[in-house]
Design a protein around this motif. Structure first.
Motif, PDB file in Angstrom:
ATOM      1  N   ASN A 145       0.851  -1.313   0.068  1.00  0.00           N
ATOM      2  CA  ASN A 145      -0.013  -0.078  -0.027  1.00  0.00           C
ATOM      3  C   ASN A 145       0.803   1.311   0.023  1.00  0.00           C
ATOM      4  O   ASN A 145       1.443   1.663   1.091  1.00  0.00           O
ATOM      5  CB  ASN A 145      -0.877  -0.178   1.190  1.00  0.00           C
ATOM      6  N   ASN A 189      -4.809   5.328  -0.690  1.00  0.00           N
ATOM      7  CA  ASN A 189      -5.612   5.201  -1.838  1.00  0.00           C
ATOM      8  C   ASN A 189      -5.136   4.441  -2.892  1.00  0.00           C
ATOM      9  O   ASN A 189      -5.960   3.746  -3.904  1.00  0.00           O
ATOM     10  CB  ASN A 189      -5.674   6.807  -2.694  1.00  0.00           C
ATOM     11  N   THR A 190      -3.731   4.178  -2.942  1.00  0.00           N
ATOM     12  CA  THR A 190      -3.041   3.408  -4.052  1.00  0.00           C
ATOM     13  C   THR A 190      -2.372   2.224  -3.474  1.00  0.00           C
ATOM     14  O   THR A 190      -1.519   2.271  -2.484  1.00  0.00           O
ATOM     15  CB  THR A 190      -1.994   4.377  -4.710  1.00  0.00           C
ATOM     16  N   SER A 191      -2.437   1.201  -4.467  1.00  0.00           N
ATOM     17  CA  SER A 191      -1.602  -0.157  -3.780  1.00  0.00           C
ATOM     18  C   SER A 191      -1.346  -1.004  -4.980  1.00  0.00           C
ATOM     19  O   SER A 191      -1.796  -0.731  -6.126  1.00  0.00           O
ATOM     20  CB  SER A 191      -2.658  -0.826  -2.780  1.00  0.00           C
ATOM     21  N   LEU A 208      -2.614  -2.865 -10.331  1.00  0.00           N
ATOM     22  CA  LEU A 208      -2.626  -1.654  -9.807  1.00  0.00           C
ATOM     23  C   LEU A 208      -3.956  -1.011  -9.155  1.00  0.00           C
ATOM     24  O   LEU A 208      -4.879  -1.334  -9.935  1.00  0.00           O
ATOM     25  CB  LEU A 208      -1.894  -0.484 -10.682  1.00  0.00           C
ATOM     26  N   ASN A 209      -4.183  -0.809  -8.071  1.00  0.00           N
ATOM     27  CA  ASN A 209      -5.712  -0.453  -7.547  1.00  0.00           C
ATOM     28  C   ASN A 209      -5.597   1.054  -6.902  1.00  0.00           C
ATOM     29  O   ASN A 209      -4.712   1.604  -6.333  1.00  0.00           O
ATOM     30  CB  ASN A 209      -5.788  -1.172  -6.431  1.00  0.00           C
ATOM     31  N   TYR A 210      -6.526   1.778  -7.195  1.00  0.00           N
ATOM     32  CA  TYR A 210      -6.780   3.124  -6.664  1.00  0.00           C
ATOM     33  C   TYR A 210      -8.400   3.244  -6.258  1.00  0.00           C
ATOM     34  O   TYR A 210      -9.196   2.572  -6.612  1.00  0.00           O
ATOM     35  CB  TYR A 210      -6.666   3.924  -8.044  1.00  0.00           C
TER      36      TYR A 210
END
Length: 409
Positions: A363, A367-369, A405-407
């Motif tokens: 992480n 917000n982003t991971s 990628l996650n947001y």
């Protein structure tokens, strides 16, 4: 609109120039790096936006809106040893050149209010193929099946119970080509390369998911509909194998129905998940003609998660849907046992069984991971009797690397 969607799906599939061998027969063990890191679990454990296909009822874990995009680099290792001495042909071994492909995945899930969630996504879900160009004993067999699904999960939740449905538009592409042994040149139908070009189709299906959460326990169930795909002229022009009297007129190769249940339990930083599902190959058009058996898939996943990182382990097992055929007549599709064995092992050898997985998340902030997963399927060797009355042996193993990628916002 339909043409626009088809062009988008074709563009996504173009990321993978070769087809993927997709572990559970011709189906990926899981879509998304979190699921793949936990052995493909996802029926009874939520992975946020990427849960849209595994169990749409579980996208309810997102707090606002979550976007995930990434893909899997898939690396099958397939080797065939084939003898054609029974028809005056050669014997030889060769490695398939279809050794790498890229499978894309994009997911979005959003909370509308306390009772309703929705999402959208596009996922590569499976495929298979080999490339033996220039290998005479393998009849220069080239096969390529690629599948992509576009879906919109819709979920209603109340009192810890959720029900979700994902309407699906599936795009499929199938290509089969080979050069028959010279011994069959006497038949004009077999005197040239067999192939009909690439067949494509768009068809609709759906996934229905249920989930119930009580304390730290989550229980889920899912049903995925069969999707009947038709690749005009492809199978009927290539699988009328090695006899002037045999005929094969079926151009359908369906994506099979699935039914499954799962559960997960979370305690402190630990989560344990178990899934069971049945993939119904024996009822899927095309696969049933090649005597594929239903697969019972057993999956275990473990996650250790902190506020800044997570680590995952998994194991997935399913017996191969392909079994040696020994009958002396022909089946309902007018295919002899030797023809079935030849096409299963030479053209579509989805025989791997066990899969070990590891994965993790970092992480960067709230917000982003970034997710990653690595999957290894150890080598399986199968020997059967081919159409010439000789042995055909395939050896097949797999590795893959997934990044995502996650947001969230």
């Amino acid at each position: 609109m339909k043409k626009t969607i088809k062009l988008a799906l074709v563009a996504a599939l173009a990321l993978g120039a070769t087809s993927a061998f997709a572990t559970n027969g011709a189906a990926l063990i899981g879509t998304g790096a979190k699921s793949r890191g936990m052995g493909g679990t996802g029926i009874g454990v939520s992975h946020g936006a990427e849960s849209a296909l595994a169990n749409p009822a579980l996208i309810t874990s997102v707090k606002g809106t979550e976007i995930s995009f990434g893909g899997t680099i898939f690396m099958p290792n397939v080797k065939s040893t084939n003898a054609l001495t029974g028809v005056g042909g050669p014997t030889g071994s060769a490695d398939s050149d279809a050794s790498m492909s890229v499978i894309p995945e994009v997911s979005l899930a959003s909370k509308v209010n306390d009772n309703f969630y929705w999402g959208i996504g596009m996922w590569g879900t499976g495929g298979m193929g080999v490339d033996y160009r220039g290998q005479t004993a393998q009849m220069e067999m080239v096969t390529n099946l690629q599948l992509m699904q576009f879906g919109v999960p819709l979920v209603y939740t109340t009192n810890n119970f959720s029900i979700g449905i994902t309407p699906i538009l599936q795009y499929g592409s199938l290509d089969i080509n080979y050069v028959p042994p010279a011994a069959f040149a006497a038949y004009s139908a077999y005197s040239k390369t067999k192939g009909a070009g690439v067949g494509q189709d768009l068809q609709f299906g759906y996934n229905i998911g249920l989930a119930y959460e009580i304390s730290d326990l989550t229980i889920g169930a899912v049903y995925k509909s069969q999707i009947d795909m038709k690749y005009k002229g492809v199978m009927s022009n290539t699988i009328d194998l090695f006899s002037s009297t045999q005929a094969y007129a079926n151009d359908k190769l369906s994506t099979p129905a699935e039914i499954g249940v799962g559960a997960s339990y979370k305690f402190n930083e630990h989560t344990v998940a178990l899934d069971y599902k049945q993939i119904q190959w024996s009822k899927a058009k095309g696969y049933e003609d090649f005597e594929w058996k239903d697969q019972n898939v057993y999956t275990f996943g473990y996650e250790y998660a902190t506020t800044t990182w997570a680590a995952r382990l998994g194991y997935n097992y399913s017996k191969s849907p392909i079994e040696k055929q020994t009958y002396t007549g022909v089946n309902s599709a007018k295919l002899s046992s030797g023809v079935v064995n030849t096409f299963n092992l030479l053209g579509f050898p989805g025989v791997v069984q066990s899969h070990m997985t590891v994965g993790g998340t970092y992480n960067f902030n709230s917000n982003t991971s970034l997710d990653a997963a690595y999957t290894y399927a150890p080598e399986v060797s199968e020997t059967m009797t081919n159409f010439a009355g000789n042995d055909i042996t395939v050896k097949h193993s797999q590795t893959s690397l997934s990044l995502q990628l996650n947001y969230a916002f």
